[in-house]
Design a protein around this motif. Sequence first.
Motif, PDB file in Angstrom:
ATOM      1  N   GLU A   8      25.812  38.164  28.023  1.00 34.61           N
ATOM      2  CA  GLU A   8      26.711  37.569  29.004  1.00 34.61           C
ATOM      3  C   GLU A   8      28.106  38.168  28.870  1.00 34.61           C
ATOM      4  N   TRP A   9      28.846  38.137  29.977  1.00 39.81           N
ATOM      5  CA  TRP A   9      30.200  38.690  30.024  1.00 39.81           C
ATOM      6  C   TRP A   9      31.094  38.096  28.940  1.00 39.81           C
ATOM      7  N   SER A  10      31.053  36.781  28.734  1.00 39.66           N
ATOM      8  CA  SER A  10      31.929  36.148  27.732  1.00 39.66           C
ATOM      9  C   SER A  10      31.636  36.687  26.332  1.00 39.66           C
ATOM     10  N   SER A  11      30.363  36.916  26.010  1.00 35.64           N
ATOM     11  CA  SER A  11      29.989  37.447  24.691  1.00 35.64           C
ATOM     12  C   SER A  11      30.369  38.917  24.564  1.00 35.64           C
ATOM     13  N   GLU A  15      33.054  40.349  21.837  1.00 34.35           N
ATOM     14  CA  GLU A  15      32.702  41.432  20.902  1.00 34.35           C
ATOM     15  C   GLU A  15      33.789  42.506  20.905  1.00 34.35           C
ATOM     16  N   LEU A  16      34.259  42.868  22.088  1.00 40.52           N
ATOM     17  CA  LEU A  16      35.342  43.857  22.185  1.00 40.52           C
ATOM     18  C   LEU A  16      36.620  43.327  21.526  1.00 40.52           C
ATOM     19  N   GLN A  17      36.928  42.067  21.755  1.00 41.07           N
ATOM     20  CA  GLN A  17      38.168  41.478  21.230  1.00 41.07           C
ATOM     21  C   GLN A  17      38.208  41.444  19.705  1.00 41.07           C
ATOM     22  N   GLN A  18      37.071  41.533  19.065  1.00 40.37           N
ATOM     23  CA  GLN A  18      37.028  41.561  17.594  1.00 40.37           C
ATOM     24  C   GLN A  18      37.476  42.896  17.016  1.00 40.37           C
ATOM     25  N   HIS A  19      37.522  43.955  17.861  1.00 43.88           N
ATOM     26  CA  HIS A  19      37.770  45.311  17.355  1.00 43.88           C
ATOM     27  C   HIS A  19      38.774  46.078  18.220  1.00 43.88           C
ATOM     28  N   ILE A  88      40.123  45.347  31.576  1.00 45.28           N
ATOM     29  CA  ILE A  88      39.447  44.071  31.835  1.00 45.28           C
ATOM     30  C   ILE A  88      40.464  43.017  32.264  1.00 45.28           C
ATOM     31  N   ASP A  89      41.607  42.937  31.562  1.00 46.12           N
ATOM     32  CA  ASP A  89      42.656  41.968  31.928  1.00 46.12           C
ATOM     33  C   ASP A  89      43.163  42.213  33.345  1.00 46.12           C
ATOM     34  N   LEU A  90      43.353  43.476  33.710  1.00 45.03           N
ATOM     35  CA  LEU A  90      43.811  43.813  35.059  1.00 45.03           C
ATOM     36  C   LEU A  90      42.784  43.359  36.101  1.00 45.03           C
ATOM     37  N   PRO A  99      31.756  34.117  33.489  1.00 49.66           N
ATOM     38  CA  PRO A  99      31.535  34.293  32.056  1.00 49.66           C
ATOM     39  C   PRO A  99      30.055  34.361  31.671  1.00 49.66           C
ATOM     40  N   LYS A 100      29.184  33.836  32.523  1.00 55.73           N
ATOM     41  CA  LYS A 100      27.748  33.866  32.249  1.00 55.73           C
ATOM     42  C   LYS A 100      27.054  35.043  32.943  1.00 55.73           C
ATOM     43  N   GLY A 101      27.837  35.888  33.615  1.00 54.91           N
ATOM     44  CA  GLY A 101      27.276  37.067  34.269  1.00 54.91           C
ATOM     45  C   GLY A 101      26.660  38.015  33.256  1.00 54.91           C
TER      46      GLY A 101
END
Length: 188
Positions: A8-11, A15-19, A88-90, A99-101
């Motif tokens: 899912e998009w939120s996961s 994952e990206l935000q951890q690194h 992604i933020d943009l 988020p469930k996509g």
Amino acid sequence: MINKFSIEWSSFKAELQQHPELILQFQYARNKWVKANYHITEIKQAPITSVDCGGVMNAWTEIIVQLWEPTEEEEGRAMQVKKALSIIDLVESKLALNPKGIVKIEFGNSEFDTRQMYPAEFIVDGDNLVINLTPDATQCKAISRGGSCGTTETGEECCAPVQTEKRKIELINLAADQNSCTPGSGCC
């Protein structure tokens, strides 16, 4: 959408935000890498509505991250994860992503036909965050509902529309045991 590699998009984003400081690399086949000069050209949100072979309606959303390799060589290395997060933020400032996509990475080049693939695994390898991609595949949703794809042992086809039971109507002669008017009797 049913696939053992889907995320899912939120996961995916978590994952990206951890690194954020790592270099983001994509491996699209065994020992085949998206070139370091790739760009994230767009992020698409695709609501999907379908009716499967058994007549059942399905709905889900896909978030598609498109990668592009420029033909001209560029100096430097692949983008850091924080650069991908800024893209992604943009996108999210203009389009609320579900988020469930289900996430798919869209990529192709002169040696690899463009396709949408699942991010199958995230691997930290030194200064790199490697996302290994795996191809999508067709599937029969009837199987996931406990059916089969083809004729069952009882002779039913999974791909036939769901049969509804027809109710039988019983006709009753309400006037059978009563004195009733009949045509020509003069009672009416």
